[in-house]
Design a protein around this motif. Structure first.
Motif, short mmCIF file in Angstrom:
data_model
loop_
_atom_site.label_atom_id
_atom_site.label_comp_id
_atom_site.label_asym_id
_atom_site.label_seq_id
_atom_site.Cartn_x
_atom_site.Cartn_y
_atom_site.Cartn_z
N MET A 161 0.83 -1.20 0.00
CA MET A 161 0.00 0.00 0.00
C MET A 161 0.87 1.26 0.00
O MET A 161 2.02 1.23 0.45
CB MET A 161 -0.89 0.01 1.25
N LYS A 162 0.32 2.36 -0.48
CA LYS A 162 1.09 3.60 -0.57
C LYS A 162 1.41 4.19 0.80
O LYS A 162 2.40 4.90 0.96
CB LYS A 162 0.32 4.63 -1.40
N ASP A 163 0.58 3.93 1.78
CA ASP A 163 0.81 4.51 3.11
C ASP A 163 1.59 3.56 4.03
O ASP A 163 1.54 3.68 5.25
CB ASP A 163 -0.51 4.89 3.77
N ARG A 164 2.33 2.60 3.43
CA ARG A 164 3.10 1.67 4.26
C ARG A 164 4.24 2.42 4.96
O ARG A 164 4.65 3.50 4.54
CB ARG A 164 3.67 0.54 3.41
N GLN A 165 4.75 1.79 5.98
CA GLN A 165 5.89 2.30 6.73
C GLN A 165 7.14 1.54 6.30
O GLN A 165 7.12 0.31 6.21
CB GLN A 165 5.64 2.08 8.24
N VAL A 166 8.22 2.27 5.99
CA VAL A 166 9.49 1.64 5.63
C VAL A 166 10.54 2.05 6.65
O VAL A 166 10.77 3.24 6.87
CB VAL A 166 9.95 2.05 4.20
N VAL A 167 11.17 1.06 7.29
CA VAL A 167 12.21 1.36 8.28
C VAL A 167 13.48 0.58 7.94
O VAL A 167 13.42 -0.51 7.37
CB VAL A 167 11.75 1.02 9.71
N ALA A 168 14.62 1.15 8.28
CA ALA A 168 15.91 0.53 7.99
C ALA A 168 16.75 0.50 9.25
O ALA A 168 16.84 1.50 9.98
CB ALA A 168 16.64 1.30 6.89
N PHE A 169 17.37 -0.65 9.51
CA PHE A 169 18.22 -0.82 10.68
C PHE A 169 19.58 -1.35 10.24
O PHE A 169 19.66 -2.20 9.36
CB PHE A 169 17.60 -1.83 11.66
N SER A 170 20.64 -0.86 10.87
CA SER A 170 21.98 -1.39 10.61
C SER A 170 22.95 -0.86 11.65
O SER A 170 22.69 0.15 12.30
CB SER A 170 22.46 -1.01 9.21
N ALA A 171 24.08 -1.54 11.77
CA ALA A 171 25.14 -1.06 12.67
C ALA A 171 25.85 0.14 12.07
O ALA A 171 26.36 0.99 12.78
CB ALA A 171 26.13 -2.18 12.97
N THR A 172 25.89 0.19 10.75
CA THR A 172 26.51 1.32 10.04
C THR A 172 25.64 1.70 8.85
O THR A 172 25.22 0.85 8.08
CB THR A 172 27.92 0.95 9.52
N ILE A 173 25.36 2.99 8.73
CA ILE A 173 24.60 3.48 7.57
C ILE A 173 25.39 4.64 6.95
O ILE A 173 25.25 5.79 7.37
CB ILE A 173 23.17 3.94 7.96
N PRO A 174 26.25 4.34 5.98
CA PRO A 174 27.03 5.41 5.34
C PRO A 174 26.13 6.34 4.52
O PRO A 174 24.98 6.02 4.22
CB PRO A 174 28.00 4.63 4.45
N GLN A 175 26.67 7.48 4.14
CA GLN A 175 25.89 8.49 3.42
C GLN A 175 25.33 7.95 2.11
O GLN A 175 24.20 8.28 1.72
CB GLN A 175 26.75 9.73 3.14
N SER A 176 26.09 7.10 1.42
CA SER A 176 25.60 6.54 0.15
C SER A 176 24.33 5.72 0.37
O SER A 176 23.41 5.73 -0.46
CB SER A 176 26.68 5.67 -0.49
N THR A 177 24.26 5.00 1.50
CA THR A 177 23.06 4.22 1.83
C THR A 177 21.92 5.14 2.21
O THR A 177 20.76 4.92 1.82
CB THR A 177 23.36 3.23 2.98
N ILE A 178 22.21 6.20 2.97
CA ILE A 178 21.18 7.17 3.35
C ILE A 178 20.53 7.78 2.12
O ILE A 178 19.31 7.90 2.03
CB ILE A 178 21.78 8.28 4.25
N ASP A 179 21.36 8.14 1.13
CA ASP A 179 20.84 8.73 -0.12
C ASP A 179 19.87 7.79 -0.82
O ASP A 179 18.82 8.21 -1.32
CB ASP A 179 22.00 9.09 -1.05
N GLN A 180 20.21 6.51 -0.85
CA GLN A 180 19.35 5.52 -1.51
C GLN A 180 18.06 5.28 -0.70
O GLN A 180 16.99 5.14 -1.28
CB GLN A 180 20.11 4.19 -1.67
N LEU A 181 18.18 5.25 0.61
CA LEU A 181 17.01 5.00 1.45
C LEU A 181 16.02 6.16 1.38
O LEU A 181 14.80 5.95 1.38
CB LEU A 181 17.43 4.77 2.90
N GLU A 182 16.52 7.37 1.32
CA GLU A 182 15.64 8.55 1.27
C GLU A 182 14.74 8.54 0.04
O GLU A 182 13.62 9.06 0.07
CB GLU A 182 16.46 9.84 1.32
N LYS A 183 15.22 7.92 -1.04
CA LYS A 183 14.40 7.82 -2.26
C LYS A 183 13.22 6.88 -2.07
O LYS A 183 12.24 6.93 -2.82
CB LYS A 183 15.26 7.31 -3.43
N ARG A 184 13.32 6.01 -1.07
CA ARG A 184 12.30 4.97 -0.87
C ARG A 184 11.48 5.19 0.40
O ARG A 184 10.68 4.35 0.77
CB ARG A 184 13.00 3.60 -0.81
N MET A 185 11.72 6.33 1.06
CA MET A 185 11.02 6.62 2.31
C MET A 185 10.30 7.97 2.24
O MET A 185 10.58 8.78 1.36
CB MET A 185 12.02 6.63 3.48
#
Length: 402
Positions: A172-196
């Protein structure tokens, strides 16, 4: 908003007590309220701090009774991690009407389809297998309200973004997306922001108390001496339960044979193993039949085995994130642990850079007479024994000539 376990459903609070937990860890206290508010979120927290329950508990709390379709999907980068999450989920859902199921590559597809007929509300799996089930129209995603990306940096960095996008787009469009990790480098943050959708960013620093429970040591030697130092290190503590990391899986089997020749029981964990082989290796290690587990980064990512006393970096990883994830296999959930890096003189500078950035309190040691010590005893300290005194020569009587 402060949250305590007493505010959760009774089957969750009971399972929490049975597990021997008391208060929430720092990451749980910070992440759970945001999860319950159904906001998108990125959470960066050191290994062994309780991230899995930080997302499982709020997901279980929000499950709708009587639902026969999946309500949450948890994506893991490796089969072992997916199975581990599933085991933890089963413990907390045991006395409820809800259930979870794991779906991983390499497992028999027909058997996994049978699992879906039992209508699990929690789906846990690896990206490719989940997409496969969606494409077959066997995994119904229209009621999924939460998607979790566990070890998000590895999921994004391993080239699984197409699969992740397919999974997210099927909900659904109103789903919640969460990400967990011990390390989240900036390159990963950039990719996650596109999907959140306007995600919150939570970072949990390693506490002083946690740092004090994990001792970081290192030994300098020539590359050809590393295996012998590993062998000697294992003899320093008879009850040692260690994971040794190397960078190239190509050398794992040869290394295991050398350990066997030196009468050290060692198991191998690498991504090319079949699922049955991997499960058997982990089981033997857990039962103490292997003193040593030889592993690569991908194979051991997220691996949670109780009572691991030592992590050994037989090869120094190139990235600091790899060092953090490897080291996090010991000292989990408040336990004590030791991390030993066996490095060449050329690798020492790279390790010292990690130390400066992570503030590890790194200590240089050597092996002397079967013990780790920061200083080799000098010759003068050895017990001196007096030299034996020479006996006096007997006088020989000479006969006089007549």
């Amino acid at each position: 908003m402060e949250t305590s376990i007493n505010q959760f459903r009774s089957f969750l609070s009971n399972a929490w007590s049975k597990a021997g937990f008391s208060e929430f860890t720092s990451v749980q206290a910070k992440a759970i309220p945001t999860m319950l508010e159904k906001k998108d979120m990125m959470v960066e927290s050191p290994p062994g701090t309780g991230k899995t329950l930080a997302y499982l508990l709020p997901i279980f709390q929000l499950l709708i009774e009587g639902g026969k379709n999946p309500q949450a999907v948890i994506i893991a980068p490796t089969k072992e991690l997916a199975m581990q999450i599933h085991e933890e989920a089963q413990k907390f859902l045991k006395d409820s009407e809800f259930s979870s199921a794991s779906f991983i590559g390499g497992a028999d597809l027909k058997r996994q389809l049978e699992k879906l007929k039992k209508h699990p509300q929690i789906i846990i799996g690896t990206p490719h297998r989940l997409v496969e089930l969606i494409e077959l129209r066997k995994l119904k995603m229209h009621e999924v309200k939460t998607i979790v990306l566990d070890e998000a940096d590895q999921l994004i960095g391993s080239g699984s973004t197409k699969e992740i996008d397919r999974i997210i787009q099927s909900t659904m469009k109103d789903r919640q997306v969460v990400a967990f990790s011990a390390t989240i480098p900036q390159s990963t943050i950039d990719q996650l922001e596109k999907r959140m959708n306007q995600p919150e960013k939570l970072t949990v620093e390693t506490s002083l108390e946690l740092k004090e429970k994990i001792k970081h040591l290192y030994i300098v030697c020539e590359r050809r001496e590393k295996i012998d130092y590993l062998r000697k290190l294992l003899y320093t503590e008879p009850d040692m339960k260690a994971i040794a990391f190397i960078n190239d899986s190509f050398h794992l089997e040869a290394l295991a044979e050398k350990m066997k020749y030196k009468k050290i029981s060692a198991g191998i964990l690498y991504s090319q193993s079949t699922q049955a082989e991997r499960e058997a290796t982990i089981k033997k290690f857990r039962l103490g039949k292997y003193q040593l587990l030889l592993a690569t980064d991908v194979a051991a990512r997220g691996l949670d085995i109780e009572a691991i006393t030592h992590v050994i970096h037989l090869d120094l990883p190139e990235a600091i994130e790899q060092f953090v994830h490897r080291s996090g296999r010991t000292g989990r959930m408040g336990a004590t642990g030791t991390v030993v890096s066996i490095v060449t003189p050329g690798e020492e500078q790279g390790l010292l850079q990690f130390n400066r950035r992570l503030n590890l309190g790194l200590e240089k040691v050597t092996l002397y007479r079967g013990q780790l010590t920061d200083e080799k005893p000098t010759y003068q300290e050895r017990k001196k024994t007096p030299a034996p005194q020479s006996r006096p020569k007997k006088k020989v009587a000479h006969k006089k000539n007549k």
